[in-house]
Write a protein that holds these residues in place. Structure first.
Motif: not given
Lengths: 202, 202
Positions: A72-73, A90-92, A115-117, A145-147
DNA sequence: ACCTGAACACCGTTCAAGT
DNA sequence: ACCTGAACACCGTTCAAGT
């Protein structure tokens, strides 16, 4: 009775392909070893020969999915902007493939969601001027936060109105009324992320 | 062959008792309608007669659990203190009964994790001086924070070290080293909650 | 090396039949 | 009103046997 069985040489990759296909279309519950065998035009024990058992199959599935998602950029000028751009991407991505959550959870690989992030966020955190212990804490906080948001977003009914609000003993009737309307969940995420980033970054 | 079957009058309540017992001790996967019937000293169709089917049983289970958990009393002087005391209490409660997560998720009632906290948090938010739309947003943000953390906390392997860190292209070797050590997850939660509360409350 | 038939020990669910 | 036997349509997994 061959349905649309494909019967070329069966390989682990082809098994994973087929499994992914089933899961994408019909969800994880539809993925059984027997069903998978039928799709591949082969008998059940053959599947076991190629991928071990269901548990191992799920592990391979997680691997495939996370490498599919790819890098991801980050975009934006400030570290805050760049980091939240990664999180929103990532959410998208996860929303586009909701099955990843069930698959990685069942595989006992819950962390696989981000993992990708991880790596790109690590770079952004150091670029923001954090090092060592501080940087590690910041990275993990952002990942939690993201997870966390991804999991709640996935688990909560889409109407997201609250349960039994009317029986509450709260003074404010406006609050009660507001809790009956549904919300833009992304607002909540952006707001929270903004708050923690402001506190984390120098 | 009676194992330790109990054979009094079977009622829905007794079925739920037995189900809860199984889930507490052996986890949700061990809960099958047949197994449940055997525990109750009865044949499988009887269970169906009392509780409908597995889905309905799970719904009843969720109801029972959430009312068992009971009210939580906020402690502390400032609103920040009182709100985080509630969140930490819920977190502790869920950790004491980890099965609640699996049960409510499977029952399609993910929000059930925080039902015990909702009403008291609503009161605290208004006590802090928020009203209407603002109060609703604050409440939901706090709930998302709590729910998200509970889910990640539950899903993440206890060692919580990150995956494949050594192959990352990050400059900072100290960061890499730090990511190999495991963390106190509660620190992350407290920190995040503090950040959002500071931003939410007047 | 790869595939099969057959089996074991499970599931959830329904339903006619009993008391 | 409550319980049963019996069946249907599934599971994951193993294993001796085939080519």
């Amino acid at each position: 009775m061959s349905s649309d069985a494909v019967r070329d040489a069966v390989t682990p990759e082809r098994v994973i392909d087929a499994a992914l296909q089933i899961v994408e279309v019909e969800g994880l519950d539809a993925l059984s070893m027997r069903r998978l065998a039928a799709t591949l035009g082969v008998r059940t024990p053959s599947v076991y020969w190629h991928v071990g058992n269901r548990q191992e199959l799920l592990a391979k599935l997680v691997e495939r999915i996370t490498e599919d998602v790819g890098r991801i950029r980050p975009v934006g000028r400030t570290p805050e902007q760049r980091i939240s751009s990664v999180c929103l991407a990532v959410l998208a991505e996860v929303r586009r493939r909701p099955y990843v959550i069930a698959v990685s959870a069942t595989a006992g690989r819950g962390e696989a969601i981000f993992t990708p992030a991880q790596e790109v966020l690590a770079r952004e955190v150091t670029a923001a001027g954090l090092h060592g212990r501080e940087a590690a804490f910041a990275l993990r906080t952002i990942l939690f936060q993201l997870g966390g948001f991804i999991l709640v977003d996935h688990g909560v009914a889409s109407d997201s109105s609250l349960h039994g609000v009317d029986r509450w003993e709260v003074a404010d009737p406006d609050l009660r009324a507001e809790l009956h309307t549904s919300v833009d969940l992304d607002d909540i995420f952006r707001y929270s992320l903004e708050a923690v980033l402001a506190k984390l970054l120098p």
